[in-house]
Design an enzyme around this catalytic site. Structure first.
Site, short mmCIF file in Angstrom:
data_model
loop_
_atom_site.label_atom_id
_atom_site.label_comp_id
_atom_site.label_asym_id
_atom_site.label_seq_id
_atom_site.Cartn_x
_atom_site.Cartn_y
_atom_site.Cartn_z
N HIS A 84 26.78 23.63 -11.23
CA HIS A 84 27.59 24.45 -12.12
C HIS A 84 29.03 24.55 -11.60
CE1 HIS A 84 28.81 27.75 -14.70
NE2 HIS A 84 27.67 27.66 -15.35
N THR A 172 37.29 31.26 2.43
CA THR A 172 35.86 30.96 2.23
C THR A 172 35.30 31.53 0.94
OG1 THR A 172 35.26 32.94 3.52
CG2 THR A 172 35.38 30.82 4.71
#
Length: 303
Positions: A84, A172
């Site tokens: 996705h 991150t």
């Protein structure tokens, strides 16, 4: 009457690929008073999970922030792989007016949460859908284009500064799309083929951005554990583009390739009327009024 907002945050992790982080998110969602978790969906191929929660505006705002905090600490997007499209550990946070709450209140809530996430977590965000500050940002796909890997360069483009935060992603946790919108149905159709290109061609034909149905977003996805291709969709207005419209069109297009539909699925919750509309269509019900003829509507006082 209780004031309720629905929130359906999506996170770039799955129970199948990282059960410990997934459980952290579940525990966080269940820890905020005044918030009820209605459903949690996880998909290993997408490497993604979707929470459906309702609560007061205050509790929903708090749980959205706490979940983003957990995801920011636990998910490293530099190591994330999945089918996705995604751009952040907390990828998208939509707020949906549900009971005695206006869309305008949800827009204000989305901005409050986005600001807090930036100030306390240093994760930037785009405002999307009805919260969008620019027309091109209404579309989640436009915000997400480039995904996590391409986002640092995208944020330097003149038109793509974050609505909250600096022109750089969290190293991150990436960047988040936050906004208010009307109910969305996540609906997938599975095909009896392992040819992903067939699913891609069908998705291209039915999605709004390619000239298809106005309220349909669609991509082709490979379900590797089943070795089948899937047409994965977001239906952003089920009255403007009903579920049965896309089902019948996918069936007709699949037939051109000698492929059949072997099943479909709903991800998370869906409004009852969306399914009742399908029943009315396929049963050819005449003069059907769901609010007068469906027992459950009477039982919950919605006549």
């Amino acid at each position: 009457m209780a004031r309720l907002v629905e929130c359906i945050p999506n996170f770039s992790v799955s129970r199948e690929q990282d059960p410990a982080v997934f459980q952290q998110l579940v525990d966080t969602a269940n820890s905020v008073p005044g918030c009820t978790v209605l459903d949690v969906q996880s998909d290993g191929d997408h490497n993604r999970c979707v929470f459906t929660m309702v609560g007061s505006p205050e509790s929903i705002g708090e749980v959205a922030f706490q979940l983003a905090k957990t995801a920011t600490a636990a998910i490293d997007m530099t190591k994330h792989k999945g089918q996705h499209p995604r751009m952040g550990a907390t990828d998208v946070v939509p707020f949906v007016p549900t009971m005695d709450v206006t869309l305008e209140e949800c827009i204000a809530l989305s901005k409050q949460v986005a600001q807090r996430i930036w100030e306390e977590l240093q994760v930037p965000s785009f405002l999307y859908e009805d919260s969008a500050t620019r027309p091109e940002r209404r579309n989640l796909a436009a915000c997400r284009k480039g995904q996590f890997e391409g986002m640092p360069e995208k944020l330097l483009q003149p038109d793509w500064a974050p609505d909250y935060g600096e022109r750089k992603i969290h190293p991150t946790a990436g960047i988040i799309a936050i906004g208010a919108r009307m109910p969305l149905i996540a609906y997938n159709i599975n095909l009896d083929t392992s040819d992903l290109e067939i699913a891609n061609q069908i998705a291209r034909a039915i999605r709004a951005s390619s000239g298809g149905f106005q309220y349909c977003k669609a991509i082709g996805v490979m379900l590797t554990d089943r070795n089948i291709a899937q047409v994965s969709m977001n239906m952003v207005n089920y009255e403007g583009t009903p579920i049965y419209y896309v089902f019948e069109m996918v069936r007709a297009l699949a037939d051109r390739y000698g492929v059949r539909i072997i099943g479909s699925e709903l991800v998370g919750l869906t409004p009852a009327k969306a399914l009742l509309d399908c029943a009315e269509y396929y049963l050819k019900l005449e003069n059907f009024d769901c609010r007068k003829q469906v027992m459950e509507y009477h039982l919950i006082g919605m006549e």
